[in-house]
Design a protein around this motif. Structure first.
Motif, PDB file in Angstrom:
ATOM      1  N   GLU A  48     -15.217   4.624 -81.612  1.00  0.00           N
ATOM      2  CA  GLU A  48     -16.730   5.048 -81.184  1.00  0.00           C
ATOM      3  C   GLU A  48     -17.281   5.676 -82.162  1.00  0.00           C
ATOM      4  OE1 GLU A  48     -19.446   5.928 -78.447  1.00  0.00           O
ATOM      5  OE2 GLU A  48     -17.798   4.951 -77.559  1.00  0.00           O
ATOM      6  N   ASN A  49     -17.627   4.962 -83.281  1.00  0.00           N
ATOM      7  CA  ASN A  49     -18.290   5.295 -84.530  1.00  0.00           C
ATOM      8  C   ASN A  49     -19.578   4.928 -84.733  1.00  0.00           C
ATOM      9  OD1 ASN A  49     -16.202   6.603 -85.729  1.00  0.00           O
ATOM     10  ND2 ASN A  49     -15.225   4.734 -86.229  1.00  0.00           N
ATOM     11  N   TRP A  50     -20.653   5.472 -85.597  1.00  0.00           N
ATOM     12  CA  TRP A  50     -21.985   5.344 -85.949  1.00  0.00           C
ATOM     13  C   TRP A  50     -22.045   5.505 -87.241  1.00  0.00           C
ATOM     14  CZ3 TRP A  50     -26.130   5.747 -82.280  1.00  0.00           C
ATOM     15  CH2 TRP A  50     -25.497   5.663 -80.753  1.00  0.00           C
ATOM     16  N   ILE A  51     -22.973   4.609 -87.817  1.00  0.00           N
ATOM     17  CA  ILE A  51     -23.320   4.712 -89.240  1.00  0.00           C
ATOM     18  C   ILE A  51     -24.905   5.490 -89.397  1.00  0.00           C
ATOM     19  CG2 ILE A  51     -24.387   2.397 -89.168  1.00  0.00           C
ATOM     20  CD1 ILE A  51     -23.102   1.977 -92.006  1.00  0.00           C
ATOM     21  N   CYS A  52     -24.917   6.241 -90.514  1.00  0.00           N
ATOM     22  CA  CYS A  52     -26.261   6.722 -90.639  1.00  0.00           C
ATOM     23  C   CYS A  52     -27.282   5.946 -91.216  1.00  0.00           C
ATOM     24  CB  CYS A  52     -26.183   8.077 -91.547  1.00  0.00           C
ATOM     25  SG  CYS A  52     -27.420   8.922 -92.149  1.00  0.00           S
ATOM     26  N   LEU A  53     -28.307   5.551 -90.692  1.00  0.00           N
ATOM     27  CA  LEU A  53     -29.253   4.765 -91.188  1.00  0.00           C
ATOM     28  C   LEU A  53     -30.056   5.102 -92.566  1.00  0.00           C
ATOM     29  CD1 LEU A  53     -30.759   3.360 -88.023  1.00  0.00           C
ATOM     30  CD2 LEU A  53     -29.202   2.140 -89.502  1.00  0.00           C
ATOM     31  N   LEU A  54     -29.684   6.344 -92.851  1.00  0.00           N
ATOM     32  CA  LEU A  54     -30.390   7.018 -94.312  1.00  0.00           C
ATOM     33  C   LEU A  54     -29.489   6.783 -95.418  1.00  0.00           C
ATOM     34  CD1 LEU A  54     -32.433   9.573 -92.874  1.00  0.00           C
ATOM     35  CD2 LEU A  54     -33.040   7.259 -93.530  1.00  0.00           C
ATOM     36  N   CYS A  55     -28.072   7.083 -95.209  1.00  0.00           N
ATOM     37  CA  CYS A  55     -27.003   7.127 -96.289  1.00  0.00           C
ATOM     38  C   CYS A  55     -26.050   6.333 -96.020  1.00  0.00           C
ATOM     39  CB  CYS A  55     -26.833   8.593 -96.701  1.00  0.00           C
ATOM     40  SG  CYS A  55     -25.368   9.224 -95.483  1.00  0.00           S
ATOM     41  N   GLY A  56     -25.616   5.780 -95.087  1.00  0.00           N
ATOM     42  CA  GLY A  56     -24.501   5.199 -94.740  1.00  0.00           C
ATOM     43  C   GLY A  56     -23.253   5.518 -94.292  1.00  0.00           C
ATOM     44  N   ALA A  57     -23.490   7.282 -94.102  1.00  0.00           N
ATOM     45  CA  ALA A  57     -21.949   7.755 -93.838  1.00  0.00           C
ATOM     46  C   ALA A  57     -21.537   7.123 -92.274  1.00  0.00           C
ATOM     47  CB  ALA A  57     -22.608   9.245 -93.403  1.00  0.00           C
ATOM     48  N   PHE A  58     -20.145   7.035 -92.254  1.00  0.00           N
ATOM     49  CA  PHE A  58     -19.665   6.294 -90.949  1.00  0.00           C
ATOM     50  C   PHE A  58     -18.815   7.524 -90.428  1.00  0.00           C
ATOM     51  CE2 PHE A  58     -16.425   3.341 -89.317  1.00  0.00           C
ATOM     52  CZ  PHE A  58     -17.560   2.295 -88.603  1.00  0.00           C
ATOM     53  N   GLU A  59     -19.508   7.855 -89.193  1.00  0.00           N
ATOM     54  CA  GLU A  59     -18.837   8.857 -88.452  1.00  0.00           C
ATOM     55  C   GLU A  59     -18.673   8.635 -87.020  1.00  0.00           C
ATOM     56  OE1 GLU A  59     -17.881  11.546 -90.597  1.00  0.00           O
ATOM     57  OE2 GLU A  59     -19.186  11.272 -92.168  1.00  0.00           O
ATOM     58  N   CYS A  60     -17.805   9.446 -86.408  1.00  0.00           N
ATOM     59  CA  CYS A  60     -17.462   9.231 -84.942  1.00  0.00           C
ATOM     60  C   CYS A  60     -18.534   9.850 -84.052  1.00  0.00           C
ATOM     61  CB  CYS A  60     -16.315   9.756 -84.427  1.00  0.00           C
ATOM     62  SG  CYS A  60     -15.735  11.634 -84.848  1.00  0.00           S
ATOM     63  N   SER A  61     -18.655   9.512 -82.806  1.00  0.00           N
ATOM     64  CA  SER A  61     -19.585   9.821 -81.894  1.00  0.00           C
ATOM     65  C   SER A  61     -19.490  11.187 -81.307  1.00  0.00           C
ATOM     66  CB  SER A  61     -19.809   8.921 -80.819  1.00  0.00           C
ATOM     67  OG  SER A  61     -18.994   9.185 -79.589  1.00  0.00           O
ATOM     68  N   ARG A  62     -20.537  11.653 -80.605  1.00  0.00           N
ATOM     69  CA  ARG A  62     -20.485  13.143 -80.087  1.00  0.00           C
ATOM     70  C   ARG A  62     -19.430  13.220 -79.016  1.00  0.00           C
ATOM     71  NH1 ARG A  62     -25.956  14.444 -78.534  1.00  0.00           N
ATOM     72  NH2 ARG A  62     -26.669  12.781 -79.977  1.00  0.00           N
ATOM     73  N   TYR A  63     -19.197  11.807 -78.440  1.00  0.00           N
ATOM     74  CA  TYR A  63     -18.292  11.796 -77.112  1.00  0.00           C
ATOM     75  C   TYR A  63     -16.618  11.750 -77.710  1.00  0.00           C
ATOM     76  CZ  TYR A  63     -22.324  11.147 -74.716  1.00  0.00           C
ATOM     77  OH  TYR A  63     -23.689  11.213 -74.360  1.00  0.00           O
TER      78      TYR A  63
END
Length: 108
Positions: A48-63
């Motif tokens: 359940e990961n997301w990528i920041c569209l501004l810097c490319g950070a790859f982090e997990c979702s709020r869930y």
């Protein structure tokens, strides 16, 4: 169906300016695959990961453990793209959005 609901993204997000997502649009396919194969930048979450569209950070979702939300709060970076369904979230609108720049990423 019980337990499911349709998400209708906003089409009028005033924050989705084309130049805000250029960093992600300029990465190579090879780099994109490397990013998608990683775990969250702060934990071992792989799904359940997301990528920041501004810097490319790859982090997990709020869930999961909420690290992308933490990233937004720490940096002010307002857009993230889900690696599960390629939906885009605007933290400023607090909503899913549809924008031409994000659509171009999705269609690639």
């Amino acid at each position: 169906m019980e337990g499911f609901h349709a998400v209708v993204p906003r089409t009028d997000c005033p924050h989705a300016l084309p130049d805000q997502c250029q960093g992600l649009l300029n990465i190579s396919i090879t780099r994109a695959k490397e990013i998608m194969e990683n775990t969250c930048g702060h934990c071992d979450e792989t799904y359940e990961n997301w990528i920041c569209l501004l810097c490319g950070a790859f982090e997990c979702s709020r869930y999961k453990n909420g690290h992308m939300k933490d990233h937004n709060e720490a940096t002010g970076h307002g857009f993230a793209l889900s690696m599960v369904d390629f939906s885009c979230w605007c933290y400023n609108c607090n909503d899913y959005i549809e924008a031409p720049t994000v659509k171009r990423i999705h269609d690639t």
